[in-house]
Design a protein around this motif. Structure first.
Motif, PDB file in Angstrom:
ATOM      1  N   MET A   1      80.869  69.532   6.776  1.00  0.00           N
ATOM      2  CA  MET A   1      81.378  68.191   6.492  1.00  0.00           C
ATOM      3  C   MET A   1      82.107  68.122   5.154  1.00  0.00           C
ATOM      4  O   MET A   1      81.943  67.182   4.389  1.00  0.00           O
ATOM      5  CB  MET A   1      80.214  67.196   6.505  1.00  0.00           C
ATOM      6  N   LYS A   2      82.870  69.163   4.832  1.00  0.00           N
ATOM      7  CA  LYS A   2      83.696  69.121   3.621  1.00  0.00           C
ATOM      8  C   LYS A   2      85.134  69.383   4.047  1.00  0.00           C
ATOM      9  O   LYS A   2      85.382  70.196   4.940  1.00  0.00           O
ATOM     10  CB  LYS A   2      83.275  70.197   2.623  1.00  0.00           C
ATOM     11  N   PRO A   3      86.094  68.722   3.384  1.00  0.00           N
ATOM     12  CA  PRO A   3      87.495  68.917   3.766  1.00  0.00           C
ATOM     13  C   PRO A   3      87.949  70.359   3.539  1.00  0.00           C
ATOM     14  O   PRO A   3      87.444  71.040   2.641  1.00  0.00           O
ATOM     15  CB  PRO A   3      88.257  67.979   2.820  1.00  0.00           C
ATOM     16  N   LEU A  31      97.552  59.248   1.719  1.00  0.00           N
ATOM     17  CA  LEU A  31      96.220  58.732   1.422  1.00  0.00           C
ATOM     18  C   LEU A  31      96.376  57.367   0.768  1.00  0.00           C
ATOM     19  O   LEU A  31      96.948  57.252  -0.307  1.00  0.00           O
ATOM     20  CB  LEU A  31      95.477  59.694   0.483  1.00  0.00           C
ATOM     21  N   ALA A  32      95.883  56.335   1.462  1.00  0.00           N
ATOM     22  CA  ALA A  32      95.899  54.992   0.856  1.00  0.00           C
ATOM     23  C   ALA A  32      94.449  54.623   0.552  1.00  0.00           C
ATOM     24  O   ALA A  32      93.905  55.012  -0.459  1.00  0.00           O
ATOM     25  CB  ALA A  32      96.583  54.005   1.778  1.00  0.00           C
ATOM     26  N   GLY A  34      91.873  55.572   2.580  1.00  0.00           N
ATOM     27  CA  GLY A  34      91.089  56.747   2.967  1.00  0.00           C
ATOM     28  C   GLY A  34      89.855  56.452   3.809  1.00  0.00           C
ATOM     29  O   GLY A  34      89.019  57.323   3.994  1.00  0.00           O
ATOM     30  N   SER A  38      89.671  59.960   5.258  1.00  0.00           N
ATOM     31  CA  SER A  38      88.647  60.786   4.614  1.00  0.00           C
ATOM     32  C   SER A  38      87.582  61.291   5.587  1.00  0.00           C
ATOM     33  O   SER A  38      87.237  62.474   5.548  1.00  0.00           O
ATOM     34  CB  SER A  38      87.999  60.030   3.451  1.00  0.00           C
ATOM     35  N   PRO A  39      87.038  60.439   6.472  1.00  0.00           N
ATOM     36  CA  PRO A  39      86.111  60.994   7.473  1.00  0.00           C
ATOM     37  C   PRO A  39      86.763  62.092   8.311  1.00  0.00           C
ATOM     38  O   PRO A  39      86.132  63.098   8.635  1.00  0.00           O
ATOM     39  CB  PRO A  39      85.750  59.789   8.342  1.00  0.00           C
ATOM     40  N   ASN A  42      86.819  65.129   6.206  1.00  0.00           N
ATOM     41  CA  ASN A  42      85.468  65.686   6.079  1.00  0.00           C
ATOM     42  C   ASN A  42      85.054  66.430   7.350  1.00  0.00           C
ATOM     43  O   ASN A  42      84.391  67.462   7.291  1.00  0.00           O
ATOM     44  CB  ASN A  42      84.463  64.574   5.787  1.00  0.00           C
ATOM     45  N   MET A  43      85.427  65.890   8.491  1.00  0.00           N
ATOM     46  CA  MET A  43      85.068  66.507   9.775  1.00  0.00           C
ATOM     47  C   MET A  43      86.076  67.573  10.205  1.00  0.00           C
ATOM     48  O   MET A  43      85.941  68.157  11.265  1.00  0.00           O
ATOM     49  CB  MET A  43      84.931  65.432  10.849  1.00  0.00           C
ATOM     50  N   ASP A  53      98.722  60.602  -2.528  1.00  0.00           N
ATOM     51  CA  ASP A  53      97.872  59.436  -2.801  1.00  0.00           C
ATOM     52  C   ASP A  53      98.720  58.271  -3.307  1.00  0.00           C
ATOM     53  O   ASP A  53      99.204  58.293  -4.437  1.00  0.00           O
ATOM     54  CB  ASP A  53      96.814  59.837  -3.845  1.00  0.00           C
ATOM     55  N   THR A 106      83.636  49.207   2.942  1.00  0.00           N
ATOM     56  CA  THR A 106      84.833  49.935   3.398  1.00  0.00           C
ATOM     57  C   THR A 106      86.090  49.061   3.270  1.00  0.00           C
ATOM     58  O   THR A 106      87.173  49.577   3.009  1.00  0.00           O
ATOM     59  CB  THR A 106      84.693  50.427   4.852  1.00  0.00           C
ATOM     60  N   ARG A 109      88.125  49.257   0.091  1.00  0.00           N
ATOM     61  CA  ARG A 109      89.035  50.367  -0.126  1.00  0.00           C
ATOM     62  C   ARG A 109      90.055  50.530   1.005  1.00  0.00           C
ATOM     63  O   ARG A 109      91.182  50.951   0.777  1.00  0.00           O
ATOM     64  CB  ARG A 109      88.208  51.641  -0.268  1.00  0.00           C
TER      65      ARG A 109
END
Lengths: 276, 168
Positions: A1-3, A31-32, A34, A38-39, A42-43, A53, A106, A109
């Motif tokens: 679970m890390k990018p 990336l706004a 995220g 981001s999930p 991560n996956m 960004d 959530t 952000r």
């Protein structure tokens, strides 16, 4: 679970962001907020070579009224829109829909334009944009174009955005005088993906309804202004079947059709009762 | 900011609970992991790593956010507040922490740091949230042992206290 590894750049201007994007194309991700990207990082569902960004670009962080629209820049969060003082008066539909998006933490952000860019079939903001007939502004290093909601979302997680474009802004039409708006959705838990989400505008000349979470994108229909009773039930039943719902682990197609019929009727009646 | 290359570490500094901290991070390092492994601030917990459980919630420039959905590089030069900053130096609990203790609003405590940081932001926004609004806000956190009744009681108690103070 890390990018997986990626380059990271926080450009100082929109022009710089677009130049980097023009060069990297499909290898880049914007990336706004995220909250979806981001999930996925991560996956490792996505493994971009570079993340651009744009979350802290002041030029993209705005909410303003412009030519009958509420224009929302790409860095503006869902929470900023929720707390925009004019929201309830200018966009009662968005005021009703926003609390259904994820959670307080959530929305702090997650961005409005990011939700449109991801184009989840059950997401609230694409549904509202479709119902209201809004538009998105697509910007690349060499051109700008404005695309109507109906031409923007093409299917499941699929949009008309080209690889070198960002959604620089979204435009939601302000509330029509005399029209009433309604929003409702059914999810297994608050903040989860909607099994069916329904947005309605009851105007002087017609009733417009949009359904999310059932087909591969928000689907819009127009009914006559005076529709009610058995005629409304029949129209909703036709619509429920036309959406070609499918069984999935969360709900059966039959249950989703029932939501379109029952929640649809309730939301239409609510919108009509809100007409002023 | 120049382009940070994949796999290369750069120096990240920010204010953590009022004190400057620094560490090294690759672009892909999550803020939650930076706090725990680079700084050693293990009060922030990591549960689901995709934004659902809420255990890793911290405040970034005052705003409650998921530190598992934020990169360490994005916090550079900013202000981060975590559960370690709530109690006084001598261990005196913050008002929110004390209300949690009084109302048995935690059991194993895994989810608690995130919930406290969400509530710090939520309550700082003013207004007088009712039970429905508090429960909706708590829906952004998963607790699997005590349930949420104690937390709701604790928050309602504080809202009531704040109301009385304002009208005193």
């Amino acid at each position: 679970m890390k990018p997986a590894p990626f380059d990271y750049i926080a450009p100082e201007s929109v022009e710089e962001a677009l130049a980097v994007l023009a060069e990297a194309g499909e290898d880049a991700r914007i990336l706004a907020g995220g909250q979806t990207l981001s999930p996925m990082l991560n996956m490792r569902l996505v493994e971009p070579a570079v993340l651009i960004d744009i979350s802290r670009l002041p030029a993209l962080d705005y909410i303003r009224r412009k030519n009958g629209h509420i224009e929302i820049g790409a860095a503006a969060t869902q929470n900023a829109l929720e707390n925009w003082p004019e929201l309830a008066a200018q966009a009662p539909l968005l005021a009703q829909a926003l609390p259904h998006i994820g959670h307080f933490q959530t929305r702090n952000r997650g961005t409005v334009c990011g939700s449109l860019a991801f184009a989840d079939p059950s997401a609230e903001l694409p549904l509202c944009l479709a119902l209201l007939g809004g538009e998105v502004v697509l910007q690349s290093a060499s051109r700008q174009r404005v695309v109507k909601a109906a031409d923007f979302q093409l299917g499941m997680l699929s949009t008309a955005r080209e690889a070198d474009e960002i959604i620089s802004a979204a435009r939601f039409p302000v509330a029509e005088a005399g029209a009433g708006y309604g929003f409702a959705e059914m999810a297994l838990r608050h903040g989860d993906f909607a099994l069916a989400a329904i947005a309605v505008k009851a105007g002087k000349t017609g009733v417009r309804i949009a359904i999310g979470g059932v087909a591969d994108r928000p689907m819009v229909r127009n009914f006559p202004a005076g529709i009610e009773g058995a005629a409304l039930d029949d129209a909703l039943n036709d619509l429920a079947w036309d959406l070609a719902a499918a069984d999935d682990p969360h709900a059966t197609a039959r249950y989703r059709r029932e939501l379109v019929r029952r929640l649809g009727r309730k939301t239409v009646e609510e919108a009509k009762s809100c007409r002023v | 900011m120049p382009r940070l290359k994949a796999g290369e570490k750069s120096r990240i500094s920010f204010k953590l609970n009022g004190r400057k901290v620094s560490g090294d991070a690759e672009p892909r390092l999550l803020l939650a992991d930076f706090l725990r492994h680079e700084i050693g601030a293990t009060g922030t917990h990591v549960g689901c790593e995709h934004g659902v459980c809420g255990a890793c919630t911290v405040r970034l420039d005052g705003v409650a956010i998921r530190s598992c959905l934020t990169l360490a590089v994005q916090a550079n030069g900013r202000r981060v507040d975590t559960v370690e900053g709530l109690a006084e130096e001598d261990g005196t609990l913050s008002r929110l922490q004390a209300a949690f203790r009084r109302n048995h609003a935690l059991q194993c405590g895994f989810c608690t740091p995130g919930i406290l940081m969400s509530l710090e932001d939520f309550l700082a926004r003013g207004g007088e949230p009712d039970e429905g609004e508090i429960r909706e806000m708590l829906s952004g956190h998963l607790c699997r042992c005590t349930g949420y009744s104690g937390m709701v009681r604790a928050v309602l108690e504080i809202v009531e206290e704040m109301h009385e103070e304002q009208n005193a």
